[in-house]
Design a protein around this motif. Structure first.
Motif, PDB file in Angstrom:
ATOM      1  N   LEU A  43     -11.767  13.641   1.405  1.00  0.00           N
ATOM      2  CA  LEU A  43     -10.458  13.193   1.870  1.00  0.00           C
ATOM      3  C   LEU A  43     -10.480  12.993   3.385  1.00  0.00           C
ATOM      4  CD1 LEU A  43      -8.039  15.458  -0.203  1.00  0.00           C
ATOM      5  CD2 LEU A  43      -8.539  13.034  -0.552  1.00  0.00           C
ATOM      6  N   PRO A  44      -9.759  12.009   3.902  1.00  0.00           N
ATOM      7  CA  PRO A  44      -9.755  11.766   5.357  1.00  0.00           C
ATOM      8  C   PRO A  44      -9.321  13.001   6.137  1.00  0.00           C
ATOM      9  CG  PRO A  44      -8.693   9.970   4.168  1.00  0.00           C
ATOM     10  CD  PRO A  44      -8.912  11.055   3.168  1.00  0.00           C
ATOM     11  N   GLN A  45     -10.001  13.243   7.255  1.00  0.00           N
ATOM     12  CA  GLN A  45      -9.673  14.381   8.096  1.00  0.00           C
ATOM     13  C   GLN A  45      -8.483  14.093   9.015  1.00  0.00           C
ATOM     14  OE1 GLN A  45     -11.217  17.435   7.880  1.00  0.00           O
ATOM     15  NE2 GLN A  45     -12.203  16.504   6.082  1.00  0.00           N
ATOM     16  N   TYR A  46      -8.262  12.794   9.286  1.00  0.00           N
ATOM     17  CA  TYR A  46      -7.169  12.413  10.201  1.00  0.00           C
ATOM     18  C   TYR A  46      -6.186  11.514   9.476  1.00  0.00           C
ATOM     19  CZ  TYR A  46      -4.651  10.200  14.024  1.00  0.00           C
ATOM     20  OH  TYR A  46      -3.658   9.723  14.841  1.00  0.00           O
ATOM     21  N   TRP A  47      -4.943  11.899   9.465  1.00  0.00           N
ATOM     22  CA  TRP A  47      -3.893  11.066   8.893  1.00  0.00           C
ATOM     23  C   TRP A  47      -2.582  11.440   9.568  1.00  0.00           C
ATOM     24  CZ3 TRP A  47      -0.233  14.219   6.684  1.00  0.00           C
ATOM     25  CH2 TRP A  47      -0.665  15.475   6.256  1.00  0.00           C
ATOM     26  N   THR A  48      -1.645  10.531   9.530  1.00  0.00           N
ATOM     27  CA  THR A  48      -0.333  10.750  10.149  1.00  0.00           C
ATOM     28  C   THR A  48       0.763  10.640   9.099  1.00  0.00           C
ATOM     29  OG1 THR A  48       0.008   8.403  10.669  1.00  0.00           O
ATOM     30  CG2 THR A  48      -1.196   9.731  12.292  1.00  0.00           C
ATOM     31  N   GLY A  49       1.897  11.188   9.430  1.00  0.00           N
ATOM     32  CA  GLY A  49       3.034  11.095   8.527  1.00  0.00           C
ATOM     33  C   GLY A  49       3.458   9.654   8.289  1.00  0.00           C
ATOM     34  N   PHE A  50       3.303   8.819   9.322  1.00  0.00           N
ATOM     35  CA  PHE A  50       3.655   7.407   9.166  1.00  0.00           C
ATOM     36  C   PHE A  50       2.750   6.732   8.146  1.00  0.00           C
ATOM     37  CE2 PHE A  50       3.061   2.946  10.366  1.00  0.00           C
ATOM     38  CZ  PHE A  50       4.375   2.494  10.353  1.00  0.00           C
ATOM     39  N   ASP A  51       1.440   7.026   8.201  1.00  0.00           N
ATOM     40  CA  ASP A  51       0.510   6.426   7.244  1.00  0.00           C
ATOM     41  C   ASP A  51       0.818   6.868   5.823  1.00  0.00           C
ATOM     42  OD1 ASP A  51      -0.875   5.046   9.205  1.00  0.00           O
ATOM     43  OD2 ASP A  51      -2.245   6.708   9.588  1.00  0.00           O
ATOM     44  N   VAL A  52       1.115   8.150   5.654  1.00  0.00           N
ATOM     45  CA  VAL A  52       1.440   8.657   4.315  1.00  0.00           C
ATOM     46  C   VAL A  52       2.700   7.988   3.786  1.00  0.00           C
ATOM     47  CG1 VAL A  52       2.154  10.698   3.014  1.00  0.00           C
ATOM     48  CG2 VAL A  52       0.285  10.862   4.663  1.00  0.00           C
ATOM     49  N   ALA A  53       3.730   7.931   4.621  1.00  0.00           N
ATOM     50  CA  ALA A  53       4.988   7.312   4.183  1.00  0.00           C
ATOM     51  C   ALA A  53       4.801   5.838   3.884  1.00  0.00           C
ATOM     52  CB  ALA A  53       6.063   7.516   5.256  1.00  0.00           C
ATOM     53  N   ALA A  54       4.016   5.138   4.723  1.00  0.00           N
ATOM     54  CA  ALA A  54       3.814   3.699   4.519  1.00  0.00           C
ATOM     55  C   ALA A  54       3.084   3.428   3.213  1.00  0.00           C
ATOM     56  CB  ALA A  54       3.041   3.105   5.692  1.00  0.00           C
ATOM     57  N   ASN A  55       2.055   4.209   2.906  1.00  0.00           N
ATOM     58  CA  ASN A  55       1.302   4.001   1.668  1.00  0.00           C
ATOM     59  C   ASN A  55       2.096   4.437   0.443  1.00  0.00           C
ATOM     60  OD1 ASN A  55      -1.637   3.086   2.188  1.00  0.00           O
ATOM     61  ND2 ASN A  55      -1.288   4.613   3.784  1.00  0.00           N
ATOM     62  N   LEU A  56       2.904   5.480   0.591  1.00  0.00           N
ATOM     63  CA  LEU A  56       3.687   5.962  -0.538  1.00  0.00           C
ATOM     64  C   LEU A  56       4.849   5.031  -0.844  1.00  0.00           C
ATOM     65  CD1 LEU A  56       3.828   8.420  -2.489  1.00  0.00           C
ATOM     66  CD2 LEU A  56       5.478   9.431  -0.904  1.00  0.00           C
ATOM     67  N   LEU A  57       5.580   4.663   0.196  1.00  0.00           N
ATOM     68  CA  LEU A  57       6.771   3.837   0.010  1.00  0.00           C
ATOM     69  C   LEU A  57       6.436   2.359  -0.127  1.00  0.00           C
ATOM     70  CD1 LEU A  57       9.193   5.544   2.568  1.00  0.00           C
ATOM     71  CD2 LEU A  57       8.969   5.976   0.117  1.00  0.00           C
ATOM     72  N   GLY A  58       5.273   1.935   0.363  1.00  0.00           N
ATOM     73  CA  GLY A  58       4.920   0.522   0.299  1.00  0.00           C
ATOM     74  C   GLY A  58       4.761   0.018  -1.125  1.00  0.00           C
ATOM     75  N   TYR A  59       4.300   0.873  -2.031  1.00  0.00           N
ATOM     76  CA  TYR A  59       4.082   0.462  -3.417  1.00  0.00           C
ATOM     77  C   TYR A  59       5.242   0.849  -4.334  1.00  0.00           C
ATOM     78  CZ  TYR A  59      -0.707  -1.277  -3.107  1.00  0.00           C
ATOM     79  OH  TYR A  59      -1.824  -2.037  -2.853  1.00  0.00           O
ATOM     80  N   ALA A  60       6.185   1.642  -3.842  1.00  0.00           N
ATOM     81  CA  ALA A  60       7.321   2.038  -4.685  1.00  0.00           C
ATOM     82  C   ALA A  60       8.156   0.826  -5.134  1.00  0.00           C
ATOM     83  CB  ALA A  60       8.192   3.057  -3.951  1.00  0.00           C
ATOM     84  N   PRO A  61       8.488  -0.123  -4.238  1.00  0.00           N
ATOM     85  CA  PRO A  61       9.233  -1.300  -4.719  1.00  0.00           C
ATOM     86  C   PRO A  61       8.463  -2.109  -5.747  1.00  0.00           C
ATOM     87  CG  PRO A  61       9.344  -1.129  -2.321  1.00  0.00           C
ATOM     88  CD  PRO A  61       8.320  -0.141  -2.781  1.00  0.00           C
ATOM     89  N   LEU A  62       7.123  -2.195  -5.590  1.00  0.00           N
ATOM     90  CA  LEU A  62       6.330  -2.942  -6.567  1.00  0.00           C
ATOM     91  C   LEU A  62       6.392  -2.277  -7.937  1.00  0.00           C
ATOM     92  CD1 LEU A  62       4.363  -5.197  -7.287  1.00  0.00           C
ATOM     93  CD2 LEU A  62       2.491  -3.707  -6.536  1.00  0.00           C
TER      94      LEU A  62
END
Length: 368
Positions: A43-62
């Motif tokens: 798993l990636p050692q570096y991640w931000t809350g923005f990246d998590v939210a963008a990847n999680l919410l980006g596919y929710a509408p689809l």
């Protein structure tokens, strides 16, 4: 029977995800490693809350739109499973292709978040269907809109999103002439065909205030006329026009807040823009009784004038600085998604109303 708008919106969402995932489409290369290696990587050692939210919410509408289109069509038994499977395959394809882009890093965490987001969106659609919300929407749509309203509804749903891309003139979508001219000149550089390009005697001049007023007014009037093509009654048109005015103002304010900061959300609302908004609203009010076919014809004329005026003006220096801020900041993917909507929306709307105007008259007693 009404054709569902969820399916074309899902297709549009897929196109936007592909663009956002592969932007900037440059410097493709083969690293001589398996493109699926990221699946078994730690798993990636570096991640931000923005990246998590963008990847999680980006596919929710689809996931929501895919499941909703399956539920509305009644053709897919396992709507949630099918929606998540399609979204997961799309995410896997995007992460795999990112292995060939030096500016992008494929991640198994992104894949998991994308699939989870799609599952959440699909579950939400299933809950709404179980609660009867989807059926109530179907009855509401039958009361408010004509049976052939899908194209207009898709365009109207995308209009506020298109406004999030910074515009040189508020509500001024489709300003592409200067960019197309520069792109064509670059493509023809060092070729004899460069001399075939027309040469302007003078540079593009900024819009005078009255031209800006007209552009803003037409930019607000066009979606109202688009709605008049499919909304059934006069009171319903009035309510829909009011919603369009509020959505246009709200999206423009959000765009300014994202570009310049929350303190400058209303900096775009100067005197010419205020006059243009009032004029556009008054025109929309005066044209409420217009027949549907007449609304389509007038929308075609308004789009032609709007694009003609808008593309005679250059992008001002402040607008160019805004674009650089978006392109160099964390909104890079968001910018990549909405810029094409901002450029192409009026041309898609022009094609739609042209088809409506050119369509043969229906027999008497049917809808106009």
């Amino acid at each position: 029977m009404h054709k569902t708008t969820a399916w074309p919106l899902a297709l549009a969402m897929i196109c936007l995800i592909v663009y956002a995932s592969l932007y900037p489409f440059a410097q493709w290369r083969d690293q001589n490693i398996s493109p699926f290696r990221f699946l078994s990587a730690p798993l990636p050692q570096y991640w931000t809350g923005f990246d998590v939210a963008a990847n999680l919410l980006g596919y929710a509408p689809l996931g929501f739109l895919l499941a909703l289109s399956a539920l509305r069509s009644r053709r897919v038994r396992w709507a949630v499973t099918a929606a998540v499977a399609v979204a997961a395959v799309l995410s896997l394809a995007m992460e795999t292709l990112q292995s060939y882009l030096p500016s992008r890093i494929p991640s198994n965490l992104d894949l998991a978040l994308n699939a989870t987001g799609a599952w959440l969106g699909a579950c939400f659609a299933w809950v709404l269907e179980r609660a009867g919300v989807v059926d109530r929407w179907s009855r509401f749509r039958a009361r408010w809109f004509t049976t052939e309203a899908r194209g207009a509804l898709v365009l109207l749903a995308l209009w506020p999103v298109a406004l999030l891309f910074p515009a040189a003139v508020p509500l001024g979508l489709g300003q592409v002439f200067e960019r197309l001219e520069a792109a064509l000149a670059d493509a023809l550089a060092n070729t004899p065909f460069l001399e075939w390009m027309p040469v302007r005697d003078v540079e593009l001049q900024p819009l005078v205030p009255i031209a800006e007023v007209v552009c803003v007014a037409l930019g607000l009037l066009v979606p109202c006329l688009l709605a008049y093509c499919v909304v059934r009654t006069l009171p319903q048109r009035l309510a829909f026009a009011l919603a369009i005015v509020l959505a246009g103002i709200g999206a423009s304010a959000l765009s300014a807040a994202l570009s310049y900061g929350p303190d400058h959300a209303w900096a775009w609302l100067d005197l010419p823009v205020q006059v243009g908004l009032v004029l556009g609203a008054l025109l929309a009010l005066a044209l409420l009784p217009l027949p549907r076919r007449g609304a389509a014809a007038l929308a075609l004329l308004a789009l032609s004038i709007h694009l003609g005026l808008l593309n005679q003006a250059p992008a001002d220096p402040y607008f160019a600085q805004t674009l650089r801020a978006w392109e160099q900041g964390r909104f890079i993917r968001f910018h990549g998604v909405v810029q094409w909507l901002g450029w192409l929306w009026p041309y898609a709307a022009m094609g739609y109303v042209f088809v409506r105007v050119s369509r043969a008259e229906r027999p008497r007693g049917s809808e106009k």
